[in-house]
Write an enzyme that holds these catalytic residues in place. Structure first.
Site, short mmCIF file in Angstrom:
data_model
loop_
_atom_site.label_atom_id
_atom_site.label_comp_id
_atom_site.label_asym_id
_atom_site.label_seq_id
_atom_site.Cartn_x
_atom_site.Cartn_y
_atom_site.Cartn_z
N THR B 183 0.78 -1.22 0.00
CA THR B 183 0.00 0.00 0.00
C THR B 183 0.82 1.28 0.00
OG1 THR B 183 -1.45 -1.27 1.47
CG2 THR B 183 -2.02 1.01 1.13
N GLY B 213 -8.39 -6.67 -0.16
CA GLY B 213 -7.89 -6.25 1.14
C GLY B 213 -8.58 -4.99 1.61
N LYS B 235 -1.70 -5.15 7.62
CA LYS B 235 -2.38 -6.41 7.36
C LYS B 235 -3.85 -6.14 7.04
CE LYS B 235 0.89 -9.35 9.63
NZ LYS B 235 1.49 -9.62 10.95
#
EC number: 3.4.19.5
Lengths: 318, 315
Positions: B183, B213, B235
């Site tokens: 990201t 995600g 995460k």
């Protein structure tokens, strides 16, 4: 000791008071049936996560609601179903989008949660995952109903998705205003305060292929934690912007509001009028089912014996 | 009157302190470059939404960060990119997932926001939408870098995604510890308090094909309203469960916390140590960049002249 509680919905939207009996009665019967399934599951000791999955499977199987069989059609006359599920105690969750052959999307969402290290799978890969796990699939045509072919025609005729939602759409012949209802859902809490939420939908009539709405978005259409469980319905884009399901819990958690206060706040402040409804239960066994649309197909029951089936606001139900 | 502020990140994760110079320096240079672009844009009066998009485009184009070119690979060796953008004032937003040929996913997310009645488009249909609007696309191979092929091989070798995250991961040879970094993102606020957030990623090394995600999930990886703008990294599954980006704003709104308090709380609550980091700015021009990972590639600047480029905690 507080008892269990369950609430479920078959979609909120512009359900006019002159809704014909031949459309209303089968839906009330379906709501009653799904409520009974959920209540029996609780009475037999099933945990809330199992209860919400079970009830949403029933709602998906009902062709009169916009999920599973009976899902609305995309602009390309296809089906794209999505769903999500969340366990309040652990905050584990699962979500799926872009399904076109899976009979029960909510169960696939649960499988993602339990059988993968991920939360969310979509489109071709989600379909492949279903097959790899022997999940029940059918020809897409089995999920399509004549009413939904009709709804798509009407929507295309009136470009309904492109309309500015504040201007009233011209009423088509035979249009009963409920084509914007989408989504089914269930929330449940047991007497120990364990919560769960599940939501499933075919999405938006005439939506662009590949469009994802609020139903598989954790925090928008579905949310559960140690305080409450929420499942929303209505205009997906508004529900995403308003982070509706998360906000109910956040208001309880961060502002100390009760379930009812938090729910009322979100319905008033987080979403435009006419866009949304949701069901919610708290760890204390309370139930609330607010909506700012004309109606919301809904039902609830609590362990003390209270049950309710409704479509319009309480003072307007038939 | 408060000034403008901007913060950006290139991913949070287990970035070892002994990261070799040949990996550290290019990333620091890239962060500085992207920061300068964002600052120049704010100085020239561009609105925060344009600034956030512009900076994330730069980060996507940079092969050392996990977005656009340089995206990590799925378990099948493919690229699947996703992104989202949100305008704080209007709360309009856009998101895309499952892109394989679009050069700048963040710009496609913006196009969804501005050219459709929807918020989120994914996979084949999102790719088709890109072509229908003449958005720049290339062969997927353009996005794949040798480092990411190596990362995928390492991950497969150690089945990293299947591991229980609480068990220590054996360090594989030549592991530079940055394969969990995902990201890129940017948040910005102008002197009138208008806020915007943008986030983009290639996702998780060795992820299942079709796995989505936190990055395209409004309220998880990206959020902006009238109080703050937030872009998260780490995460993805934990960030979704923790509704991290929305929680920062909700803590300010419902609990009256300051930006710094809200951001720190959201990161702490997101999960065990090593889960998450974020960048956030408030309507008052404050900046926060907390993380509970070993490091987070980040940079920020405010109108009073302060600027910072960093990887590890300040001390």
């Amino acid at each position: 000791m507080v008892g269990w509680a369950i609430a479920l919905h078959g979609g909120g939207g512009d359900i006019q008071l002159d809704y014909p009996d031949e459309l209303r009665i089968p839906r009330e019967i379906a709501l009653r049936h799904c409520l009974d399934v959920g209540v029996s599951a609780f009475k037999s000791g099933k945990p809330p996560l199992d209860v919400v999955e079970l009830v949403v499977r029933e709602l998906e199987n009902q062709p009169v609601f916009n999920a599973g069989k009976g899902s609305v059609l995309t602009a390309e006359c296809t089906i794209e179903m999505e769903a999500s599920i969340m366990d309040g105690k652990t905050k584990r969750c699962g979500a799926v989008s872009g399904l076109n052959t899976v009979v029960n999307p909510i169960s696939l969402a649960r499988l993602v949660m339990e059988k993968t290290p991920h939360v969310y799978l979509a489109f071709n890969a989600a379909e492949a995952f279903a097959r790899a796990h022997g999940v029940e699939t059918v020809e897409t045509s089995h999920l399509i109903t004549p009413e939904n072919i009709q709804r798509l025609k009407q929507a295309k005729e009136f470009n309904r998705v492109q309309l500015d939602y504040t201007s009233p759409g011209p009423k088509a012949q035979g249009y009963h205003g409920e084509s914007q209802t989408g989504t089914v859902g269930c929330v449940a809490v047991d007497s120990a305060g364990n919560l769960a939420s599940a939501t499933s939908t075919g999405g938006y009539v005439n939506k662009m292929a590949g469009r994802i709405g609020d139903s598989p978005i954790i925090g928008a259409g579905t949310y559960a934690n140690h305080l409450c469980a929420v499942s929303a319905t209505g205009q997906g884009e508004d529900i995403i912007r308003g982070t509706v399901a998360r906000d109910v819990a956040a208001l309880m958690e961060y502002k100390g509001l009760s379930l009812t206060e938090a729910a009322a706040y979100v319905i008033d402040q987080s979403v435009p009028k006419g866009s949304c409804g949701f069901i919610a239960v708290s760890a204390n066994g309370e139930v609330t089912m607010p909506f700012n649309t004309n109606g919301m197909f809904r039902a609830c029951a609590t362990e003390d014996g209270y049950t309710e089936i409704g479509i319009w606001p309480k003072n307007q139900n038939h | 009157m408060v000034g403008w502020a901007i913060a950006l990140h290139g991913g949070a994760g287990d970035i070892p302190i002994d990261l070799p110079e040949n990996r550290r320096i290019p990333r620091e240079i890239a962060l500085r470059h992207c920061l300068d672009i964002g600052v120049a844009a704010l100085k020239s009066g561009k609105p925060p939404l344009d600034v956030a998009e512009l900076v994330v485009r730069e980060l996507e184009n940079h092969p050392d960060f996990n977005a656009g070119k340089g995206s990590v690979l799925t378990t099948e060796g493919t690229v699947e990119m996703e992104a989202s953008i949100m305008d704080g004032k209007s709360k309009r937003c856009g998101a895309v997932s499952g892109l394989t040929t679009v050069v700048n996913p963040i710009s496609l997310a913006r196009l969804v926001m501005e050219k459709t009645p929807h918020i989120y488009l994914a996979f084949d249909a999102a790719e088709a939408f890109a072509r229908a609007h003449g958005v720049e696309t290339v062969e997927s191979s353009h996005f794949i870098t040798p480092e990411n092929i190596a990362r995928l091989n390492q991950a497969k070798e150690f089945n990293r995604v299947q591991l229980d995250y609480t068990a220590p991961t054996p360090k594989e040879p030549e592991n530079c510890g940055d394969s969990q970094i995902g990201t890129v993102g940017c948040v910005a606020v102008d002197s009138a308090g208008n806020l915007a957030s943008a986030t983009s990623t290639g996702g998780y090394v060795n992820k299942m094909v079709g796995r989505i995600g936190d990055t395209p999930v409004i309220g998880a990886g990206t959020y902006a309203n009238h109080l703050c703008a937030v872009s998260a990294t780490g995460k993805g599954e934990e960030i979704i469960r923790g509704t991290v980006a929305r929680d920062v704003a909700a803590l300010m709104e419902f609990k009256g916390l300051s930006l710094a308090e809200a951001a720190a709380y959201a990161v702490d609550q997101s999960g065990p140590r090593g889960t998450c980091g974020l960048v956030a700015v408030s309507a008052n021009g404050e900046v926060a960049m907390p993380f509970n990972t070993t490091g987070m590639f980040r940079a920020c600047a405010t109108e009073d002249g302060y600027n910072e480029v960093a990887i590890w905690p300040k001390n």
